[in-house]
Design a protein around this motif. Structure first.
Motif, PDB file in Angstrom:
ATOM      1  N   LEU A   1      44.676  34.167  42.120  1.00 34.06           N
ATOM      2  CA  LEU A   1      46.063  34.214  42.565  1.00 34.06           C
ATOM      3  C   LEU A   1      46.157  33.885  44.052  1.00 34.06           C
ATOM      4  O   LEU A   1      47.040  33.113  44.478  1.00 34.06           O
ATOM      5  CB  LEU A   1      46.654  35.601  42.295  1.00 34.06           C
ATOM      6  CG  LEU A   1      48.077  35.836  42.829  1.00 34.06           C
ATOM      7  CD1 LEU A   1      49.078  34.917  42.134  1.00 34.06           C
ATOM      8  CD2 LEU A   1      48.479  37.303  42.660  1.00 34.06           C
TER       9      LEU A   1
ATOM     10  N   HIS B   1      47.883  42.768  42.856  1.00 33.15           N
ATOM     11  CA  HIS B   1      48.279  41.362  42.895  1.00 33.15           C
ATOM     12  C   HIS B   1      49.425  41.160  43.877  1.00 33.15           C
ATOM     13  O   HIS B   1      49.494  40.131  44.564  1.00 33.15           O
ATOM     14  CB  HIS B   1      48.669  40.898  41.493  1.00 33.15           C
ATOM     15  CG  HIS B   1      47.518  40.876  40.538  1.00 33.15           C
ATOM     16  ND1 HIS B   1      47.097  42.006  39.870  1.00 33.15           N
ATOM     17  CD2 HIS B   1      46.684  39.870  40.150  1.00 33.15           C
ATOM     18  CE1 HIS B   1      46.051  41.695  39.108  1.00 33.15           C
ATOM     19  NE2 HIS B   1      45.787  40.414  39.263  1.00 33.15           N
TER      20      HIS B   1
ATOM     21  N   ILE C   1      53.739  38.351  38.832  1.00 34.06           N
ATOM     22  CA  ILE C   1      52.855  39.239  39.586  1.00 34.06           C
ATOM     23  C   ILE C   1      53.094  40.696  39.221  1.00 34.06           C
ATOM     24  O   ILE C   1      52.147  41.477  39.061  1.00 34.06           O
ATOM     25  CB  ILE C   1      53.045  38.994  41.093  1.00 34.06           C
ATOM     26  CG1 ILE C   1      52.545  37.586  41.443  1.00 34.06           C
ATOM     27  CG2 ILE C   1      52.296  40.046  41.905  1.00 34.06           C
ATOM     28  CD1 ILE C   1      52.891  37.150  42.847  1.00 34.06           C
TER      29      ILE C   1
ATOM     30  N   ALA D   1      49.457  38.381  47.035  1.00 35.45           N
ATOM     31  CA  ALA D   1      50.548  37.415  47.141  1.00 35.45           C
ATOM     32  C   ALA D   1      51.276  37.584  48.469  1.00 35.45           C
ATOM     33  O   ALA D   1      51.615  36.599  49.144  1.00 35.45           O
ATOM     34  CB  ALA D   1      51.517  37.578  45.978  1.00 35.45           C
TER      35      ALA D   1
END
Length: 408
Positions: free
Chosen positions: A308, A377, A4, A381
């Motif tokens: 993701l 990202h 990531i 996450a």
């Protein structure tokens, strides 16, 4: 395992985040409902109030360009949606623009009586169509079919195909070019709602051959709550369009104060009343964040972020009854991901209380929007991790999360 940090280091849009005012500790995944405030919009609105309205008073219509703002802002939006200069105006709200465009389109097909839409369309578009049809009293009818049945439902009875490109609930994306081409083959006009498209990914109204389009300024365009909407009319159609609402700002010479209406040439005839100047100034400034950015880059990052998120949610939240209701294929998905859960509303409130802001749509859909100009990202996450904590610990099962607010 996805690296990531490497994805974020390679992000060509990372610097854009600094142009937004996002509260500390918040992961904002609701830009598909209301975009956040930009620093430029904050400053421009303050200046418009103090320096223009405050100092210029009524002179601002000329000296500060208030009168011509709808066309200027419209052209800036047009550059993001594949529309040539002079084909988009910023005006009114999406619902009013649906009314104006649909009434003009029906008048161009007087021998046809069907407005074709789909069951996934945003309800206000359908409400407007129903009200317009009732008011016309001309035997028109609204026909809604399942999204996948639209192409087969197009026939010689259809006057206008009225669709929203991206489903507000699931993020499913229509094939604009293909369906527009099919509508034209049977002699129908094609009208598109871009509320969940404009500013989120590449749109090519010219290439698709769309006849009319509408959209709002406060989602991915970040114009602020109640920001002016926009509408598009294909250049070749403009000389013939005349919406059912005729107002002085659409008049050929509004300050001649003639008793009879003569429509302005071009897209300006689709305007009605006095433009909301302060809001227009905010929207104009918000559009600055798109300067120097290719929409293809926004789309590429949107797909990366959403893919993701799906992977992380399904990995971390397995066994909790979450069901992906968005298309799994990103090619047919907009810039949002939706999961269904029987306690979706309460779970979303628990997420919001922990700094992860998405929203909820009845009956059970949790929506997460991905605006690549300010999300990383690492953000998505982390959001998946917070969702896992909420579900693992049944943190949603509290009275304050189970009580529905007016706005969900």
């Amino acid at each position: 395992m996805t690296d990531i940090a490497a994805l974020d280091r390679a992000d060509p849009l990372a610097a854009k985040r600094a142009e937004f005012l996002i509260p500390e500790g918040v992961i904002y995944l609701d830009g598909n409902s209301l975009g956040p405030l930009t620093k430029g919009a904050q400053a421009r609105i303050a200046s418009a109030v103090a320096d223009e309205w405050g100092e210029m008073l009524i002179r601002g219509w000329n000296d500060a360009g208030w009168f011509t703002a709808p066309g200027r802002v419209g052209d800036r939006i047009g550059a993001l949606i594949g529309a040539p200069p002079g084909s988009v105006t910023a005006a009114d709200n999406t619902s009013i623009n649906v009314f104006k465009c649909l009434s003009a389109a029906l008048a161009m097909r007087p021998d046809r009586k069907v407005v074709l839409s789909d069951s996934g369309n945003f309800p206000t578009d359908l409400y407007i169509a129903e009200g317009l049809i009732a008011g016309l009293g001309g035997g028109h009818r609204l026909k809604t079919v399942a999204p996948e049945e639209v192409a087969d439902a197009l026939d010689e009875d259809v006057a206008v195909m009225m669709l929203t490109e991206v489903d507000y609930r699931t993020g499913r994306r229509h094939d604009m070019a293909g369906l527009t081409r099919r509508a034209h083959e049977v002699g129908a006009l094609a009208m598109w709602d871009l509320a969940h498209s404009a500013g989120a990914f590449e749109v090519d109204l010219t290439g698709a051959g769309a006849d009319f389009a509408v959209g709002c300024g406060y989602k991915y365009l970040n114009g602020g709550p109640g920001a002016p909407a926009f509408l598009y009319v294909r250049p070749e159609r403009q000389a013939r369009v005349r919406p059912l609402i005729s107002g002085w700002m659409g008049h050929e010479a509004p300050f001649a104060f003639d008793p009879d209406y003569r429509p302005l040439e071009g897209i300006g005839r689709m305007r009605v009343g006095t433009p909301p100047v302060i809001s227009l100034k905010g929207l104009d400034a918000a559009l600055d964040v798109f300067d120097g950015v290719e929409m293809a880059a926004i789309r590429a990052k949107s797909i990366s972020l959403s893919e993701l998120f799906i992977a992380e949610v399904e990995r971390r939240c397995a066994g909790h009854g979450l069901r992906l209701v968005s298309p799994r294929d990103p090619a047919v998905r907009g810039s949002q991901v939706s999961f269904a859960h029987e306690q979706g509303y309460a779970a979303m409130q628990a997420l919001i209380a922990r700094g992860v802001i998405g929203d909820f749509r009845a009956p059970d859909v949790m929506r997460f929007g991905f605006a690549p100009l300010y999300l990383s990202h690492a953000d998505v996450a982390a959001a998946a991790g917070v969702l896992a904590e909420v579900l693992d610990g049944r943190l949603w099962d509290r009275p304050e999360y189970l009580t529905r607010s007016d706005v969900t």
